[in-house]
Enzyme design. Structure first.
Site, PDB file in Angstrom:
ATOM      1  CB  CYS A 239      -6.354  -1.085  -2.875  1.00 30.90           C
ATOM      2  SG  CYS A 239      -6.613   0.698  -2.862  1.00 30.90           S
TER       3      CYS A 239
ATOM      4  CB  CYS B  62      -0.912   0.019   1.226  1.00 32.36           C
ATOM      5  SG  CYS B  62      -1.970  -1.408   1.427  1.00 32.36           S
TER       6      CYS B  62
ATOM      7  NE  ARG C 123      -9.792   2.444  -3.357  1.00 32.62           N
ATOM      8  CZ  ARG C 123      -9.743   2.608  -4.665  1.00 32.62           C
ATOM      9  NH1 ARG C 123     -10.294   3.661  -5.229  1.00 32.62           N
ATOM     10  NH2 ARG C 123      -9.173   1.712  -5.452  1.00 32.62           N
TER      11      ARG C 123
ATOM     12  CG  HIS D 213      -1.943   5.228  -0.946  1.00 29.91           C
ATOM     13  ND1 HIS D 213      -2.683   6.196  -1.601  1.00 29.91           N
ATOM     14  CD2 HIS D 213      -2.435   4.029  -1.357  1.00 29.91           C
ATOM     15  CE1 HIS D 213      -3.591   5.602  -2.366  1.00 29.91           C
ATOM     16  NE2 HIS D 213      -3.464   4.295  -2.240  1.00 29.91           N
TER      17      HIS D 213
END
Length: 271
Positions: free
Chosen positions: A232, A180, A228, A184
């Site tokens: 992802c 992740c 969401r 991000h």
């Protein structure tokens, strides 16, 4: 030969100046920001709130019951501020639950629905009318609008879930060796026209946790945080993330705790 793109820009600037709109064009640091603002001001997701409210109060399922006795952590039927404290530990299930997993528990226990059937329909197809779970999740979250996220790690299982989520956020895995944090973990990243939120920054993660469920413009439907994360995982080519699984709740616990202090305002509007 004159630059055609430059010539077009000059003509557009003259046209906008005549209408008094040139300052907006000149001062905007985000060329897409004006469009986003216009869409957010007339958010179709508002329609899902009323639908969710009706579903919450309606007697449904094999037990012909409403969800008014569902306890989201503040007591049966108490919704104001409840989502701001989720995920949290629930003694009746002996689990840490986020909003959607807790909602499933209530729909099964109070209304008699089959959990597997609910899970199959929880994430609706793009361009559809949306699912009951999506509408309910938005309505329940909207009752915390204007309140600040305040997730606690006072119970050992809450802390353990948070640490698991932190591990998953930074862990590289799957066929693309991806995590992740690679999307991000820095500012000013973008995939196509989609900004990637800097979620190791307090302000960035607060923007995320305070705006879901959100209306997804590309899908014409309300989406939730469970969706969401599911999307992802799909984009990272990881194994399919099961709806309301411990893995998803761990990540949500980590993100929501990191976003404490964020002012909730749903529905958000996403591209």
């Amino acid at each position: 030969m004159p630059n055609a793109r430059g010539g077009l820009a000059a003509v557009l600037l003259v046209f906008l100046t005549a209408w008094g709109a040139a300052p907006v064009l000149a001062q905007s640091d985000d060329p897409l920001g004006v469009g986003r603002k216009m869409l957010a001001e007339d958010n179709p997701g508002e329609l899902w709130i009323e639908r969710g409210k009706a579903l919450f109060l309606q007697k449904r399922g094999p037990k012909n019951a409403s969800l008014e006795q569902c306890d989201f952590g503040l007591g049966p039927g108490k919704l104001d501020g409840a989502t701001a404290r989720l995920p949290r530990y629930f003694a009746d299930t002996d689990k840490v639950q986020d909003l959607e997993s807790r909602l499933l528990t209530c729909m099964v226990q109070l209304q008699g629905f089959n959990r597997d059937d609910l899970v199959k329909r929880a994430i609706s197809p793009a361009g559809s009318d949306g699912s009951d779970v999506e509408a309910l999740a938005l309505y329940i979250t909207s009752r915390s609008n204007g309140m600040k996220m305040d997730v606690s790690l006072s119970h050992q299982k809450e802390y353990d879930m948070y640490k698991a989520g932190e591990y998953l956020f930074y862990r590289r895995s799957g066929q693309t060796d991806f995590a992740c944090v690679q999307c991000h973990g820095e500012a000013n990243k973008r995939i196509r026209l989609q900004d990637l939120i800097h979620m190791t920054d307090k302000k960035g993660v607060q923007e995320v946790v305070s705006t879901w469920p959100a209306y997804r413009g590309a899908h014409f439907v309300v989406r939730t945080m469970q969706w969401r994360l599911y999307d992802c995982f799909w984009q990272m080519r990881l194994p399919e993330l099961k709806y309301a699984s411990d893995t998803s709740i761990a990540l949500i616990t980590y993100l929501h705790y990191q976003g404490n202090g964020a002012m909730i305002g749903v529905p958000g509007f996403k591209r």
